[in-house]
Design a protein around this motif. Structure first.
Motif, mmCIF file in Angstrom:
data_model
loop_
_atom_site.group_PDB
_atom_site.id
_atom_site.type_symbol
_atom_site.label_atom_id
_atom_site.label_comp_id
_atom_site.label_asym_id
_atom_site.label_seq_id
_atom_site.Cartn_x
_atom_site.Cartn_y
_atom_site.Cartn_z
ATOM 1 N N VAL A 1 37.212 -17.422 -16.646
ATOM 2 C CA VAL A 1 38.080 -18.585 -16.431
ATOM 3 C C VAL A 1 38.691 -18.533 -15.035
ATOM 4 O O VAL A 1 38.666 -19.519 -14.279
ATOM 5 N N LEU A 2 39.239 -17.368 -14.663
ATOM 6 C CA LEU A 2 39.924 -17.249 -13.382
ATOM 7 C C LEU A 2 38.963 -17.385 -12.211
ATOM 8 O O LEU A 2 39.305 -17.981 -11.183
ATOM 9 N N GLU A 3 37.763 -16.861 -12.335
ATOM 10 C CA GLU A 3 36.783 -16.952 -11.249
ATOM 11 C C GLU A 3 36.341 -18.391 -10.999
ATOM 12 O O GLU A 3 35.970 -18.755 -9.881
ATOM 13 N N ASN A 4 36.367 -19.206 -12.046
ATOM 14 C CA ASN A 4 35.840 -20.567 -11.938
ATOM 15 C C ASN A 4 36.916 -21.644 -12.038
ATOM 16 O O ASN A 4 36.597 -22.831 -12.114
ATOM 17 N N PHE B 1 44.589 -21.603 -5.856
ATOM 18 C CA PHE B 1 45.915 -21.008 -5.733
ATOM 19 C C PHE B 1 46.473 -20.656 -7.115
ATOM 20 O O PHE B 1 47.025 -19.571 -7.319
ATOM 21 N N VAL B 2 46.305 -21.577 -8.069
ATOM 22 C CA VAL B 2 46.761 -21.302 -9.433
ATOM 23 C C VAL B 2 45.987 -20.121 -10.008
ATOM 24 O O VAL B 2 46.570 -19.242 -10.657
ATOM 25 N N LEU C 1 47.661 -16.703 -11.332
ATOM 26 C CA LEU C 1 47.468 -16.242 -12.698
ATOM 27 C C LEU C 1 46.859 -14.839 -12.745
ATOM 28 O O LEU C 1 47.222 -14.012 -13.580
ATOM 29 N N ARG C 2 45.934 -14.575 -11.830
ATOM 30 C CA ARG C 2 45.323 -13.241 -11.795
ATOM 31 C C ARG C 2 46.366 -12.178 -11.476
ATOM 32 O O ARG C 2 46.336 -11.073 -12.026
ATOM 33 N N GLU D 1 33.217 -27.766 -19.951
ATOM 34 C CA GLU D 1 32.847 -27.038 -21.158
ATOM 35 C C GLU D 1 32.745 -25.529 -20.929
ATOM 36 O O GLU D 1 33.022 -24.745 -21.836
ATOM 37 N N ARG D 2 32.360 -25.109 -19.741
ATOM 38 C CA ARG D 2 32.251 -23.665 -19.493
ATOM 39 C C ARG D 2 33.629 -23.004 -19.544
ATOM 40 O O ARG D 2 33.786 -21.934 -20.131
ATOM 41 N N LEU D 3 34.616 -23.651 -18.919
ATOM 42 C CA LEU D 3 35.967 -23.101 -18.983
ATOM 43 C C LEU D 3 36.492 -23.127 -20.412
ATOM 44 O O LEU D 3 37.105 -22.159 -20.885
#
Length: 782
Positions: A626-629, A634-635, A639-640, A572-574
Motif C-alpha cells: 500500500v505504502l509503495e503504491n 508525502f502522505v 505514514l511509513r 483495486e490493487r490498493l
C-alpha cells in the motif's frame, strides 16, 4: 514574543471552545463539512446499499477499530458437537465415505451411485439445516462444517452434493422468508430428500456482478390451474448451477417488472427469488457442465416466457423485489461454511497422506520427507492446514452465535481456498510422478484438478480480494464511516446533521488515537502493549504485534479513504492489499484462539508459530504494498515513518521451525492426529490412503532393521551380491544371516506396502476407451 504566545493560547482556547460547545461546533464546523460531504458522496444504488448493510459485524470490527479486545476473542465459546451430531459424523458420514469410490465417480460413472444418493436422502444429509419440526436434523453450523470437511477428504462430488442444499438455496431462503404455507409444504420434502434443491443466480452476461442479471419476469395475467390469476412471465438463462441437472425444486433469481401496474407499485420491482418445480411447463434443466473432473452435478437452466403464479415467489407477493436483500443476508452464512470446509478437508487429506508418503518413499537411501527441500513444502502444508482449520472452526462458531459475518465470510472464502491451492500444489510436488498420473491409486490428482473450482465459485477470488474484503469492510466494519454515510443520506437534514456531527467528530478522535497508538507501538516494538487476557506465554508476543498492526491498519485505512475518497473503489490493487492486512489479522486471531481452545498443546506450538509468523510477514508485505503504491507520496512517506519507523521487523518462519513442522507430518503422533482430525481413513490397504497409513506404520517398524542392513553394506558384507540393490537388499542380508527371519518378514511386509503406495496405475493403449480392461479401484495387497 509574549504577544505571540498569548495569541496562540487565545487561538487554542477559541478552537477548544468551538469543539466543546456543540451548537457552536454545529454552526461553524459540522454544517459546512456536512454540506461538502453530501456533495462528494457518490450515489449508492439499492443493491449496493443492501450489500453493505447485509450481515453483521463481528471480530473483524475489533480489528478494524485499532484496539482489539482479546478477552472478547477468547470468551467466544469453542464450537462443539452435540452427542447426536458426533454420532452422525462417526456413523452416517463415515458410511457415506465408505460407499463412495472417487475414481469410479469421476472416471466411470460421472455421478454418485444411486445407492449413495438414496442414502444421503434417507439419512437427512440434504436437510441438516432444517429444523426438527419440519423433519430436518437441525444441526449446528459447526456440525455442518465438520461433516462437509470429512466428506471432502473422500470425494468432492460427495461433499458438494451435501453442502449445496445446506448452503445458500431454497431451504435457507424458505426458513428466513418463506410463507408458512411454503415452509409447511417444501421443508419436510426437502428434509426427507423428496425434493432435491438447486438455486440459479449466475448469468452468462453478469457473472460475479450478480446484481446485473438480465433474467427478467413481467407481471401479467395468465391461466393457472384452470383460472385466470396475476402471475409472471419469466425468461432466464443461467449457468454454473450446482445440482440443476438432478434438482426437483429450482430456486430462481430474476428481475421483476410491473409495466402495467398490476401490483400497484413501481414498475421496476427489483430482483426477486422464486421456487419453481423442475417439471413446471417451460423449465429446462438436465444438461450438464463438466467441472474439472469433480463430477458433482452442475449445469445450465433456461426458460422463455414461463408463466408462474406470484405464489412461487419466496415469501409470496409481498416479497416481490426483495430478492437481493434476501440473498445478501443469507449468503454470509453459507459462504462461511461450504468452501472453507471443503477446502480444509482437501488440505487435511494432503497433510495426512503426503506426510505419510514422504516417510514411506525413499530416495538416495533416505525418506524423502527428511530432504530439506521437501521439508520446506511439508512445513507449508502443515502450517497452512493448521490456520485454515482454525479459521474454518472460528467462523462456523460465529454463525452458531447468530452472526452473519459478511466480511469474514469473504475473508475465509478467499484465504482458505488460496491456502488450499498452495497446500495441494506442495503435496503434488512432494509425490512427484505419482501425482501427475491419474488412476485409482492416485490420492491427490483429483484434488489438484478441482482446486480451481473453489477459487472460482461463490465469487471469483480475484474480485473477492480486490473489491469485497476491504471495499465492504471499510464501510461495514469501520466504527464511524457507515454512520457518516447514513447521516449524509438522511432525508431529514436537521437529524442528518445531528447524526453526522456525532459520527464525524468521533471519527476525528478515532483517527488521532490510532495515530498515537500506531506510532507508540511501532517505536517500542509493541513490547509494552498490555494483553488484558490470560494467554499462553509463548503466544503473548503475537497478541502484542497484532494490537500494533490493528492500530496501524486503522490509521492506514482512514488515511486511504480520506486522501483517495471514492476513487479508492477503483484502485483495486490498493484495496486488495488493505484487505490482505485485515485478512491476515483475522487468520492470526483464529489461530491464537485455536491454540487456547485446544488447551495450549505444547506439541502443536510449531504449527501455530509457523502459521502466525508466515501471516505476520504477509501482513507486513501488504502494508508495504500500500505504502509503495500510495498516490500521494508525502502522505505515504509520513505514514511509513509512523508505521515502520525502524524498518521491517517480521521475517518468514525459520528453517529450524519449518523442520519441526515437517517432522510432525511424517510420523504418527498426537499432533498429526489433531491436525488431520476428521479425515476419512480407510482401514484397508486396498485403498490408497489406507495403504499409506499401513505402510507408514510398517516403515517405522522396519527402520531399525534397515539400519542393520545399512551397517552390513558399509562393512562390505554385501559387496558383489547382485541382490544388494535398493529393491532386494533385504534378500541379500537374510541370505548371509545378517538379519533374522523375523526381521526379514517385517521388511518384506514393509516392501509390499511401500510398493502399493508408490505404484502408478497403467492402462490399455486406448485407455479403456473401447470399454475393455478398465482399471479397477481395488488394489489387493498380498
Amino acid at each position: 514574543m509574549n504577544a505571540v504566545i498569548v495569541a496562540l493560547v487565545v487561538i487554542a482556547l477559541l478552537a477548544a471552545a468551538v469543539l466543546a460547545l456543540r451548537p457552536l461546533r454545529l454552526a461553524l464546523l459540522s454544517s459546512p463539512i456536512f454540506n461538502l460531504y453530501r456533495k462528494v458522496l457518490p450515489q449508492m444504488s439499492d443493491t449496493e446499499r443492501d450489500a453493505l448493510e447485509a450481515g453483521t459485524v463481528w471480530w473483524e470490527g475489533e480489528l478494524f477499530g485499532g484496539r482489539p479486545d482479546w478477552k472478547r476473542l477468547l470468551a467466544y465459546p469453542r464450537p462443539r458437537l452435540t452427542d447426536e451430531e458426533q454420532r452422525f459424523l462417526d456413523n452416517q458420514a463415515e458410511t457415506a465415505c465408505r460407499m463412495v469410490n472417487d475414481w469410479s465417480v469421476t472416471q466411470e460413472r460421472f455421478d454418485l451411485p444411486a445407492e449413495v444418493w438414496n442414502y444421503l436422502k434417507a439419512e437427512g444429509f440434504l436437510g441438516m439445516i432444517i429444523p426438527k419440526q419440519y423433519g430436518g436434523l437441525a444441526f449446528s453450523a459447526y456440525a455442518h462444517s465438520e461433516i462437509v470437511t470429512k466428506l471432502s477428504t473422500r470425494s468432492s462430488a460427495l461433499a458438494v452434493s451435501v453442502m449445496v442444499p445446506n448452503s445458500l438455496g431454497p431451504a435457507e431462503l424458505l426458513l428466513h422468508y418463506g410463507t408458512e404455507e411454503q415452509k409447511n409444504h417444501y421443508l419436510p420434502r426437502l428434509a426427507r430428500g423428496e425434493e432435491v434443491p438447486a438455486f440459479a443466480l449466475t448469468s452468462p452476461w453478469a457473472g460475479s456482478d450478480a446484481a446485473a442479471i438480465p433474467d427478467s419476469g413481467i407481471v401479467c395475467k395468465g391461466e393457472w390451474q384452470g383460472r385466470e390469476v396475476i402471475g409472471m412471465r419469466v425468461t432466464w438463462d443461467k449457468r454454473y448451477i450446482t445440482l440443476a441437472p438432478v434438482c426437483t425444486l429450482l430456486g430462481l433469481a430474476f428481475r421483476l417488472y410491473d409495466p402495467d401496474g398490476l401490483l400497484g407499485g413501481k414498475k421496476d420491482l427489483g430482483i426477486t427469488c422464486a421456487l419453481v418445480p423442475h417439471d413446471h411447463p417451460g423449465v429446462d434443466t438436465g444438461r450438464r457442465h463438466f467441472p474439472l473432473n469433480a463430477m458433482f452435478m452442475n449445469g445450465p437452466t433456461r426458460g422463455t416466457d414461463v408463466f408462474m403464479p406470484l405464489d412461487f415467489i419466496i415469501g409470496g407477493p409481498a416479497m416481490a423485489g426483495q430478492g437481493w436483500r434476501m440473498l445478501m443476508e443469507c449468503l454470509a452464512a453459507g459462504r462461511s461454511i461450504s468452501l472453507p470446509s471443503s477446502n480444509t478437508g482437501m488440505a487435511k487429506l494432503t497433510a495426512r497422506a503426503v506426510g505419510g508418503y514422504a516417510r514411506v518413499r525413499s530416495q538416495f537411501r533416505m525418506p524423502v520427507g527428511k530432504f530439506e527441500g521437501v521439508e520446506e513444502a511439508l512445513a507449508r502444508i502443515g502450517g497452512h492446514t493448521y490456520m485454515m482449520d482454525a479459521a474454518r472452526t472460528m467462523t462456523a462458531g460465529a454463525v452458531d452465535l447468530g452472526e452473519k459475518p459478511s466480511v469474514v465470510s469473504a475473508i475465509v472464502k478467499y484465504h482458505v481456498t488460496e491456502r488450499a491451492r498452495q497446500v495441494v500444489n506442495d503435496g503434488m510436488d512432494v509425490i512427484g510422478g505419482k501425482g501427475i498420473c491419474l488412476g485409482p491409486s492416485n490420492f491427490l490428482g483429483r484434488a489438484y484438478q478441482q482446486i480451481p473450482i473453489g477459487i472460482t465459485v461463490e465469487g471469483a477470488n480475484i474480485l473477492t480480494r480486490s473489491l469485497i474484503i476491504f471495499g465492504q469492510g471499510a464501510i461495514r466494519c469501520h466504527p464511524y464511516v457507515l454512520a457518516e454515510m447514513q447521516a449524509a443520506q438522511s432525508a431529514d437534514r436537521k437529524q442528518g446533521l445531528d447524526d453526522f456531527d456525532r459520527a464525524f467528530w468521533g471519527h476525528v478522535r478515532f483517527v488521532a488515537g490510532n495515530k498515537l497508538r500506531a506510532l507508540g507501538t511501532a517505536l517500542t516494538g509493541a513490547r509494552f502493549v498490555a494483553v488484558d487476557a490470560d494467554v499462553a506465554p509463548s503466544m503473548k508476543r503475537y497478541y502484542q504485534l497484532l494490537s500494533r498492526y490493528s492500530s496501524a491498519f486503522a490509521l492506514l485505512a482512514d488515511s486511504s479513504m480520506l486522501v483517495l475518497g471514492g476513487s479508492l473503489k477503483r484502485r483495486e490493487r490498493l484495496s486488495a492489499r488493505l484487505g490482505d492486512v485485515l485478512s491476515q489479522m483475522y487468520l492470526i486471531s483464529a489461530t491464537l484462539k485455536r491454540f487456547e481452545d485446544e488447551g495450549r498443546q505444547a506439541a502443536d506450538a510449531p504449527l501455530a508459530h509457523w502459521s502466525i509468523q508466515d501471516a505476520l510477514f504477509k501482513a507486513q508485505e501488504a502494508f508495504d504494498g500500500v505504502l509503495e503504491n500510495f498516490p500521494n507520496r508525502f502522505v505515504a512517506w509520513s505514514l511509513r515513518r509512523i508505521i515502520f519507523p525502524w524498518g521491517h521487523s517480521q521475517t518468514l518462519p525459520s528453517d529450524q521451525l519449518g523442520q519441526e513442522v515437517a517432522r510432525l507430518l511424517i510420523s504418527p503422533n498426537a499432533t498429526r492426529d489433531r491436525l488431520t482430525a476428521g479425515c476419512h481413513l480407510p482401514d484397508t490397504a486396498d485403498e490408497p490412503v489406507g495403504a499409506i497409513e499401513q505402510a507408514l506404520a510398517a516403515t517405522l517398524d522396519a527402520e531399525p532393521i534397515e539400519a542393520k542392513i545399512r551397517d552390513l553394506e558399509k562393512r562390505g558384507a554385501l559387496e558383489g551380491n547382485p541382490q544388494a540393490n535398493v529393491r532386494d537388499i533385504a534378500d541379500a542380508a537374510v541370505a548371509i544371516g545378517g538379519i533374522t527371519a523375523e526381521e526379514y518378514a517385517v521388511v518384506k511386509r514393509r516392501n509390499r506396502l511401500r510398493d502399493t503406495v508408490v505404484k502408478v496405475d497403467d492402462f490399455p493403449f486406448d485407455l479403456g476407451a473401447a470399454g475393455a480392461d478398465r482399471p479397477t479401484a481395488e488394489r489387493k495387497v498380498a
